[in-house]
Write a protein that holds these residues in place. Structure first.
Motif, PDB file in Angstrom:
ATOM      1  N   LEU A  87       0.838  -1.194   0.000  1.00  0.00           N
ATOM      2  CA  LEU A  87       0.000   0.000   0.000  1.00  0.00           C
ATOM      3  C   LEU A  87       0.874   1.245   0.000  1.00  0.00           C
ATOM      4  N   SER A  88       0.478   2.230  -0.771  1.00  0.00           N
ATOM      5  CA  SER A  88       1.133   3.538  -0.780  1.00  0.00           C
ATOM      6  C   SER A  88       0.036   4.571  -0.579  1.00  0.00           C
ATOM      7  N   VAL A  89       0.261   5.508   0.326  1.00  0.00           N
ATOM      8  CA  VAL A  89      -0.724   6.561   0.600  1.00  0.00           C
ATOM      9  C   VAL A  89      -0.131   7.894   0.150  1.00  0.00           C
ATOM     10  N   GLY A 104       3.447   0.687   3.096  1.00  0.00           N
ATOM     11  CA  GLY A 104       3.372  -0.492   3.948  1.00  0.00           C
ATOM     12  C   GLY A 104       3.222  -1.739   3.103  1.00  0.00           C
ATOM     13  N   ALA A 105       3.616  -2.864   3.658  1.00  0.00           N
ATOM     14  CA  ALA A 105       3.468  -4.157   2.981  1.00  0.00           C
ATOM     15  C   ALA A 105       3.168  -5.207   4.026  1.00  0.00           C
ATOM     16  N   VAL A 106       2.310  -6.133   3.685  1.00  0.00           N
ATOM     17  CA  VAL A 106       1.971  -7.238   4.578  1.00  0.00           C
ATOM     18  C   VAL A 106       1.606  -8.447   3.716  1.00  0.00           C
ATOM     19  N   HIS A 107       1.974  -9.629   4.212  1.00  0.00           N
ATOM     20  CA  HIS A 107       1.556 -10.845   3.515  1.00  0.00           C
ATOM     21  C   HIS A 107       0.043 -10.998   3.617  1.00  0.00           C
ATOM     22  N   VAL A 108      -0.563 -11.511   2.579  1.00  0.00           N
ATOM     23  CA  VAL A 108      -1.968 -11.877   2.662  1.00  0.00           C
ATOM     24  C   VAL A 108      -2.082 -12.893   3.794  1.00  0.00           C
ATOM     25  N   SER A 114      -2.280  -9.628  11.073  1.00  0.00           N
ATOM     26  CA  SER A 114      -1.103  -9.243  10.297  1.00  0.00           C
ATOM     27  C   SER A 114      -0.675  -7.850  10.724  1.00  0.00           C
ATOM     28  N   TRP A 115       0.402  -7.335  10.111  1.00  0.00           N
ATOM     29  CA  TRP A 115       0.897  -6.014  10.480  1.00  0.00           C
ATOM     30  C   TRP A 115       1.566  -5.353   9.305  1.00  0.00           C
ATOM     31  N   PHE A 116       1.695  -4.036   9.389  1.00  0.00           N
ATOM     32  CA  PHE A 116       2.385  -3.225   8.374  1.00  0.00           C
ATOM     33  C   PHE A 116       3.578  -2.553   9.014  1.00  0.00           C
ATOM     34  N   MET A 117       4.570  -2.243   8.194  1.00  0.00           N
ATOM     35  CA  MET A 117       5.707  -1.446   8.654  1.00  0.00           C
ATOM     36  C   MET A 117       5.702  -0.134   7.890  1.00  0.00           C
ATOM     37  N   GLY A 118       6.077   0.929   8.533  1.00  0.00           N
ATOM     38  CA  GLY A 118       6.079   2.253   7.917  1.00  0.00           C
ATOM     39  C   GLY A 118       7.271   2.469   7.013  1.00  0.00           C
ATOM     40  N   ARG A 119       7.092   3.322   6.033  1.00  0.00           N
ATOM     41  CA  ARG A 119       8.153   3.700   5.107  1.00  0.00           C
ATOM     42  C   ARG A 119       7.993   5.174   4.785  1.00  0.00           C
ATOM     43  N   ARG A 120       9.007   5.994   4.971  1.00  0.00           N
ATOM     44  CA  ARG A 120       8.896   7.420   4.712  1.00  0.00           C
ATOM     45  C   ARG A 120       9.429   7.855   3.347  1.00  0.00           C
ATOM     46  N   PRO A 121      10.587   7.422   2.895  1.00  0.00           N
ATOM     47  CA  PRO A 121      11.091   7.940   1.621  1.00  0.00           C
ATOM     48  C   PRO A 121      10.223   7.479   0.456  1.00  0.00           C
ATOM     49  N   GLU A 122      10.189   8.277  -0.588  1.00  0.00           N
ATOM     50  CA  GLU A 122       9.413   7.902  -1.763  1.00  0.00           C
ATOM     51  C   GLU A 122      10.291   7.103  -2.709  1.00  0.00           C
TER      52      GLU A 122
END
Length: 183
Positions: A87-89, A104-108, A114-122
């Motif tokens: 996912l990208s917001v 964020g990315a998470v396995h189906v 499940s959980w997501f991890m944050g990512r700041r850089p584009e």
């Protein structure tokens, strides 16, 4: 003559990107795509999509509600490379240009949770958040939360020798409870 057994199993995923909490931002939209191993192939549905722009609700929660549907079916011969959703917001900066507000990315889920991890850089390729290579040099901080709802159904995994959980589930996991995933 006996019928031959299945040679592939199916993974059917539907649900939605329900909502988000991004306290510092408003007027956001999201994009999703799936990343999966080389033995996996989509057979139906959409592998990627882009939502509408939503504004914060006027209640105390100030939720950003998308209710953006997800519906895809995959086939595979083994679980290696199990699909992940990325996912990208995005939202406007002070000049009105669309900029990334979170990744964020998470396995189906094979089972609920499940959980997501944050990512700041584009990143030039947002699928990089689903990969391990090169991420050790990336600094991240949580920007908010996104809630996803997954309904997952598998077919023929047990027939191919994969343990899919207790026999009373008959290969069906779901619906998973909505998960608030930190960004």
């Amino acid at each position: 003559m006996a019928a031959a057994g299945p040679s592939v199993f199916l993974l059917m995923v539907n649900g939605q990107v329900e909502s988000a909490q991004f306290p510092e931002y408003d007027d956001l939209y999201c994009k999703y795509c799936f990343v999966y191993g080389q033995d996996w192939a989509p057979t139906a549905g959409l592998e990627e999509g882009i939502s509408q722009i939503t504004s914060k609700s006027q209640d105390v929660r100030q939720a950003l509600v998308w209710n953006f549907p997800i519906d895809v079916t995959f086939k595979s011969t083994n679980p290696y490379g199990w699909p992940q959703i990325v996912l990208s917001v995005y939202g406007p900066d002070v000049f009105g240009n669309d900029v990334v507000r979170g990744y964020g990315a998470v396995h189906v889920p094979f089972s609920p949770g499940s959980w997501f991890m944050g990512r700041r850089p584009e990143y030039t390729d947002p699928k990089v958040v689903a990969q391990g290579e090169g991420r050790e040099v990336t600094r991240v901080r949580s920007q908010g939360f996104v809630t996803l709802l997954f309904n997952v159904v598998t077919k023929d995994m047990r027939k191919l020798g994969y343990d899919t959980g207790p026999p009373d589930t008959q290969g069906v996991s779901g619906p998973s409870p909505p998960q608030g995933l930190p960004w």
